[in-house]
Design a protein around this motif. Structure first.
Motif, PDB file in Angstrom:
ATOM      1  N   LEU A  28       0.822  -1.210   0.000  1.00 22.10           N
ATOM      2  CA  LEU A  28       0.000   0.000   0.000  1.00 22.10           C
ATOM      3  C   LEU A  28       0.859   1.265   0.000  1.00 22.10           C
ATOM      4  CD1 LEU A  28      -2.921  -1.074   2.369  1.00 22.10           C
ATOM      5  CD2 LEU A  28      -2.880  -1.012  -0.143  1.00 22.10           C
ATOM      6  N   LEU A  31       2.005   1.508  -3.700  1.00 22.60           N
ATOM      7  CA  LEU A  31       0.899   1.894  -4.586  1.00 22.60           C
ATOM      8  C   LEU A  31       0.468   3.339  -4.343  1.00 22.60           C
ATOM      9  CD1 LEU A  31      -1.326  -1.328  -4.656  1.00 22.60           C
ATOM     10  CD2 LEU A  31       0.348  -0.540  -6.350  1.00 22.60           C
ATOM     11  N   THR A  32       0.522   3.785  -3.109  1.00 19.23           N
ATOM     12  CA  THR A  32       0.188   5.177  -2.799  1.00 19.23           C
ATOM     13  C   THR A  32       1.219   6.117  -3.403  1.00 19.23           C
ATOM     14  OG1 THR A  32      -0.940   4.550  -0.756  1.00 19.23           O
ATOM     15  CG2 THR A  32      -0.198   6.848  -0.942  1.00 19.23           C
ATOM     16  N   LYS A  37      -2.958   3.289  -5.995  1.00 17.03           N
ATOM     17  CA  LYS A  37      -3.753   2.660  -4.939  1.00 17.03           C
ATOM     18  C   LYS A  37      -5.263   2.740  -5.202  1.00 17.03           C
ATOM     19  CE  LYS A  37      -4.596   2.795   0.001  1.00 17.03           C
ATOM     20  NZ  LYS A  37      -4.424   3.613   1.199  1.00 17.03           N
TER      21      LYS A  37
END
Length: 115
Positions: A28, A31-32, A37
């Motif tokens: 996460l 992806l952020t 995300k």
């Protein structure tokens, strides 16, 4: 943080089963940072038609591109056995749902240990 150092986070923390919670947290983060995300919790926009606006086409193309990148990050950071099981799933969100079902008991165990 560069893309290379972000991918190293996942390379160094590959999902092998017992580390699901740590792996997911690292995924996460990546992806952020890479701005992908959103595909985990936003549905894919409708497939553009001849009547679609340029903005609608762009939103669809962006989502598809982000989902492809998210799938690559996920598949590249899980064990070969898990890759084979998940490589044909349509979206990153479906892969994450499947992995969560497989490893959700670890989350409950971690919460109980913390209490």
């Amino acid at each position: 943080m560069t893309g290379n150092s972000l991918s190293m986070i996942l390379t160094n923390n590959q999902l092998v089963g017992e580390n699901y919670i740590d792996w997911k947290r690292n995924l996460l983060i990546v992806l952020t940072a890479e701005k992908h995300k959103h595909v985990l919790n936003e549905p894919c926009p409708s497939v553009p038609t001849t009547e679609s606006t340029a903005a609608q086409r762009q939103a669809y193309d962006k989502w598809i591109s982000s989902d492809e990148m998210a799938r690559c990050y996920i598949l590249g950071s899980i064990s070969n056995v898990l890759q084979q099981k998940h490589q044909n799933m349509d979206t990153a969100a479906k892969i994450m749902e499947s992995l969560q079902e497989m490893f959700e008991h670890q989350g409950r165990q971690a919460r109980q240990a913390a209490i």
